[in-house]
Scaffold this motif. Sequence first.
Motif, PDB file in Angstrom:
ATOM      1  N   PRO A 127       0.830  -1.210   0.000  1.00  0.00           N
ATOM      2  CA  PRO A 127       0.000   0.000   0.000  1.00  0.00           C
ATOM      3  C   PRO A 127       0.867   1.263   0.000  1.00  0.00           C
ATOM      4  CG  PRO A 127      -0.834  -1.578   1.597  1.00  0.00           C
ATOM      5  CD  PRO A 127       0.509  -2.099   1.128  1.00  0.00           C
ATOM      6  N   VAL A 128       0.348   2.304  -0.612  1.00  0.00           N
ATOM      7  CA  VAL A 128       1.060   3.584  -0.658  1.00  0.00           C
ATOM      8  C   VAL A 128       1.266   4.118   0.755  1.00  0.00           C
ATOM      9  CG1 VAL A 128      -1.008   5.050  -0.897  1.00  0.00           C
ATOM     10  CG2 VAL A 128       1.163   5.775  -1.916  1.00  0.00           C
ATOM     11  N   GLU A 129       2.391   4.785   0.958  1.00  0.00           N
ATOM     12  CA  GLU A 129       2.738   5.383   2.244  1.00  0.00           C
ATOM     13  C   GLU A 129       3.137   6.840   2.010  1.00  0.00           C
ATOM     14  OE1 GLU A 129       5.838   2.912   3.842  1.00  0.00           O
ATOM     15  OE2 GLU A 129       4.525   1.167   4.008  1.00  0.00           O
ATOM     16  N   ALA A 167       6.243  11.866  -3.545  1.00  0.00           N
ATOM     17  CA  ALA A 167       7.016  12.473  -4.637  1.00  0.00           C
ATOM     18  C   ALA A 167       7.180  11.503  -5.807  1.00  0.00           C
ATOM     19  CB  ALA A 167       8.377  12.940  -4.135  1.00  0.00           C
ATOM     20  N   ALA A 168       7.457  10.246  -5.508  1.00  0.00           N
ATOM     21  CA  ALA A 168       7.626   9.251  -6.572  1.00  0.00           C
ATOM     22  C   ALA A 168       6.319   9.026  -7.316  1.00  0.00           C
ATOM     23  CB  ALA A 168       8.147   7.935  -5.991  1.00  0.00           C
ATOM     24  N   ALA A 193       3.922  11.168  -7.675  1.00  0.00           N
ATOM     25  CA  ALA A 193       3.693  12.363  -8.490  1.00  0.00           C
ATOM     26  C   ALA A 193       4.463  12.264  -9.806  1.00  0.00           C
ATOM     27  CB  ALA A 193       4.093  13.623  -7.726  1.00  0.00           C
ATOM     28  N   GLN A 194       5.721  11.850  -9.741  1.00  0.00           N
ATOM     29  CA  GLN A 194       6.522  11.710 -10.969  1.00  0.00           C
ATOM     30  C   GLN A 194       5.934  10.642 -11.886  1.00  0.00           C
ATOM     31  OE1 GLN A 194      10.473  10.947  -9.445  1.00  0.00           O
ATOM     32  NE2 GLN A 194      10.990  13.125  -9.518  1.00  0.00           N
ATOM     33  N   LEU A 195       5.514   9.530 -11.317  1.00  0.00           N
ATOM     34  CA  LEU A 195       4.938   8.455 -12.127  1.00  0.00           C
ATOM     35  C   LEU A 195       3.616   8.882 -12.757  1.00  0.00           C
ATOM     36  CD1 LEU A 195       5.796   5.484  -9.761  1.00  0.00           C
ATOM     37  CD2 LEU A 195       6.743   5.854 -12.057  1.00  0.00           C
ATOM     38  N   TRP A 196       2.771   9.589 -11.989  1.00  0.00           N
ATOM     39  CA  TRP A 196       1.504  10.047 -12.551  1.00  0.00           C
ATOM     40  C   TRP A 196       1.754  11.028 -13.696  1.00  0.00           C
ATOM     41  CZ3 TRP A 196      -1.088  14.586 -13.403  1.00  0.00           C
ATOM     42  CH2 TRP A 196      -2.412  14.453 -13.804  1.00  0.00           C
ATOM     43  N   GLN A 197       2.722  11.920 -13.527  1.00  0.00           N
ATOM     44  CA  GLN A 197       3.054  12.861 -14.607  1.00  0.00           C
ATOM     45  C   GLN A 197       3.521  12.102 -15.841  1.00  0.00           C
ATOM     46  OE1 GLN A 197       2.726  16.458 -14.433  1.00  0.00           O
ATOM     47  NE2 GLN A 197       2.740  16.011 -16.611  1.00  0.00           N
ATOM     48  N   ALA A 198       4.326  11.074 -15.646  1.00  0.00           N
ATOM     49  CA  ALA A 198       4.779  10.250 -16.773  1.00  0.00           C
ATOM     50  C   ALA A 198       3.592   9.558 -17.445  1.00  0.00           C
ATOM     51  CB  ALA A 198       5.809   9.223 -16.297  1.00  0.00           C
ATOM     52  N   LEU A 199       2.626   9.089 -16.651  1.00  0.00           N
ATOM     53  CA  LEU A 199       1.420   8.466 -17.200  1.00  0.00           C
ATOM     54  C   LEU A 199       0.635   9.479 -18.036  1.00  0.00           C
ATOM     55  CD1 LEU A 199      -0.810   6.263 -17.359  1.00  0.00           C
ATOM     56  CD2 LEU A 199      -1.635   7.120 -15.152  1.00  0.00           C
ATOM     57  N   ALA A 200       0.417  10.661 -17.497  1.00  0.00           N
ATOM     58  CA  ALA A 200      -0.335  11.689 -18.222  1.00  0.00           C
ATOM     59  C   ALA A 200       0.395  12.085 -19.508  1.00  0.00           C
ATOM     60  CB  ALA A 200      -0.557  12.901 -17.323  1.00  0.00           C
ATOM     61  N   GLU A 250      14.358  -2.219  -5.071  1.00  0.00           N
ATOM     62  CA  GLU A 250      15.548  -1.725  -4.370  1.00  0.00           C
ATOM     63  C   GLU A 250      15.288  -0.368  -3.722  1.00  0.00           C
ATOM     64  OE1 GLU A 250      18.850  -1.916  -7.072  1.00  0.00           O
ATOM     65  OE2 GLU A 250      18.739  -4.090  -7.219  1.00  0.00           O
ATOM     66  N   GLY A 251      14.151  -0.249  -3.048  1.00  0.00           N
ATOM     67  CA  GLY A 251      13.814   0.961  -2.319  1.00  0.00           C
ATOM     68  C   GLY A 251      13.219   2.077  -3.152  1.00  0.00           C
ATOM     69  N   GLU A 252      13.140   1.913  -4.477  1.00  0.00           N
ATOM     70  CA  GLU A 252      12.606   2.952  -5.365  1.00  0.00           C
ATOM     71  C   GLU A 252      11.193   2.581  -5.814  1.00  0.00           C
ATOM     72  OE1 GLU A 252      13.497   5.022  -9.706  1.00  0.00           O
ATOM     73  OE2 GLU A 252      14.787   3.389  -9.013  1.00  0.00           O
ATOM     74  N   VAL A 253      10.255   3.515  -5.684  1.00  0.00           N
ATOM     75  CA  VAL A 253       8.894   3.312  -6.176  1.00  0.00           C
ATOM     76  C   VAL A 253       8.932   3.470  -7.689  1.00  0.00           C
ATOM     77  CG1 VAL A 253       6.532   4.192  -6.166  1.00  0.00           C
ATOM     78  CG2 VAL A 253       7.830   4.090  -4.037  1.00  0.00           C
ATOM     79  N   VAL A 254       8.599   2.384  -8.402  1.00  0.00           N
ATOM     80  CA  VAL A 254       8.687   2.379  -9.869  1.00  0.00           C
ATOM     81  C   VAL A 254       7.343   2.138 -10.541  1.00  0.00           C
ATOM     82  CG1 VAL A 254      11.114   1.660  -9.801  1.00  0.00           C
ATOM     83  CG2 VAL A 254       9.303  -0.072  -9.996  1.00  0.00           C
ATOM     84  N   GLY A 255       6.292   1.992  -9.746  1.00  0.00           N
ATOM     85  CA  GLY A 255       4.967   1.799 -10.311  1.00  0.00           C
ATOM     86  C   GLY A 255       3.906   2.041  -9.256  1.00  0.00           C
TER      87      GLY A 255
END
Length: 169
Positions: free
Chosen positions: A13-15, A20-21, A23-30, A72-77
């Motif tokens: 679940p999102v925390e 910030a991650a 937000a970046q992913l949503w911008q990439a989706l848009a 590896e600690g990075e939110v990628v999706g």
Amino acid sequence: MRTLRVDEYLVRPVEPQDEAAVAQLWQALADYHVRLDPRMPVPSEGAAQRYAARLVERRNDPQTRAYVAVVEGEVVGFALGAIIDLHPDLFAPVESGYIADIFVDPRYRRRGLARDLVLALRDWFLASGAAHIEWQVAAANSAGIRFWEAMGGLATVVRMRMEPEDDLL
């Protein structure tokens, strides 16, 4: 674009620290959708930050659930789902699971992350009493359509669009 190797990942679940991650992913989706089809909505200034903040704010909402995929600690999706009942005053009430958004960084695709994000939402939808799961996919997103078909999705409605100034004859 280089594809990165993924040996292990976590779907959870999102925390708050994911804001910030996401937000970046949503911008990439848009941005991806606008590149696919310029008729798709262009996000307003600050939309990605507002979207991500809402996901975090609603993380305890019993009708909404967001998951992230972490490598590896990075939110990628991420994926966002909600329990909905469309027009309960017009149709027999049926709670449905609705997948509002899903996106995986292109460097991490075809590794099972999107599938596992969907499965996490599916499990939550089942536990929440949803009778079925629905989503929309952009008509120009052929890769997305193939993904959803592979997940067992069947087209039930075709959403169409016309510009008011188009010549109808």
